[in-house]
Design a protein around this motif. Structure first.
Motif, PDB file in Angstrom:
ATOM      1  N   THR A   5       0.843  -1.196   0.000  1.00  0.00           N
ATOM      2  CA  THR A   5       0.000   0.000   0.000  1.00  0.00           C
ATOM      3  C   THR A   5       0.877   1.245   0.000  1.00  0.00           C
ATOM      4  O   THR A   5       2.073   1.174   0.329  1.00  0.00           O
ATOM      5  N   GLN A   7       0.852   3.516   2.182  1.00  0.00           N
ATOM      6  CA  GLN A   7       1.302   3.711   3.555  1.00  0.00           C
ATOM      7  C   GLN A   7       2.491   2.813   3.890  1.00  0.00           C
ATOM      8  O   GLN A   7       3.402   3.232   4.606  1.00  0.00           O
ATOM      9  N   TYR A  11       6.108   4.111   5.031  1.00  0.00           N
ATOM     10  CA  TYR A  11       6.719   3.617   6.263  1.00  0.00           C
ATOM     11  C   TYR A  11       8.143   3.131   5.998  1.00  0.00           C
ATOM     12  O   TYR A  11       9.083   3.489   6.710  1.00  0.00           O
ATOM     13  N   TRP A  39       6.278  11.538   4.820  1.00  0.00           N
ATOM     14  CA  TRP A  39       5.237  10.498   4.777  1.00  0.00           C
ATOM     15  C   TRP A  39       4.074  10.945   3.896  1.00  0.00           C
ATOM     16  O   TRP A  39       3.637  10.223   3.000  1.00  0.00           O
ATOM     17  N   LYS A  40       3.556  12.155   4.157  1.00  0.00           N
ATOM     18  CA  LYS A  40       2.394  12.660   3.411  1.00  0.00           C
ATOM     19  C   LYS A  40       2.696  12.801   1.926  1.00  0.00           C
ATOM     20  O   LYS A  40       1.843  12.503   1.083  1.00  0.00           O
ATOM     21  N   VAL A  43       2.630   9.235   0.356  1.00  0.00           N
ATOM     22  CA  VAL A  43       1.262   8.718   0.278  1.00  0.00           C
ATOM     23  C   VAL A  43       0.466   9.491  -0.770  1.00  0.00           C
ATOM     24  O   VAL A  43      -0.258   8.895  -1.581  1.00  0.00           O
ATOM     25  N   GLU A  47      -1.875   8.272  -3.841  1.00  0.00           N
ATOM     26  CA  GLU A  47      -3.318   8.424  -3.662  1.00  0.00           C
ATOM     27  C   GLU A  47      -3.916   9.605  -4.413  1.00  0.00           C
ATOM     28  O   GLU A  47      -5.128   9.686  -4.550  1.00  0.00           O
TER      29      GLU A  47
END
Length: 106
Positions: A5, A7, A11, A39-40, A43, A47
């Motif tokens: 994924t 995420q 990670y 991180w954002k 992702v 997404e």
């Protein structure tokens, strides 16, 4: 866990960045490096792709990582196109195209 994924990729990227850094303890912001924003950004790359073509490439990339990370037992979850493009032959074709372009430029 059954598939890769956005995420999970974020990670792992955070863990790798921490491991490669010289810091010895985990903080959300270390000096000028912000793990939350990092991180954002990762992702969001997966997404919030900017259009259908980008979404298609993101889907193929996640499928590829799922195949590489979870092996053949998850192969039934992948599209036929993804299976073809994940083979070593696809990687060899890609490398050959890149080599051809580099050769033509010289």
């Amino acid at each position: 866990m059954e598939k890769v994924t956005p995420q999970l990729i974020a990670y792992i990227a955070c863990q790798v960045q921490f491991t490669l850094s010289s810091i010895t303890s985990w903080w959300l912001v270390n000096g000028d490096f912000d793990y939350i924003q990092f991180w954002k950004t990762i992702v969001d790359f997966f997404e919030r792709p900017p259009g259908q073509d980008a979404q298609h490439r993101v889907n193929r990339l996640l499928e590829w990582w799922t195949r590489k990370g979870f092996g053949r037992n998850r192969c039934q979850d992948l599209t036929d196109e993804a299976r073809v493009n994940m083979s070593m032959n696809a990687l060899a074709r890609q490398r050959a195209r890149i080599d051809d372009v580099a050769f033509d430029l010289n």
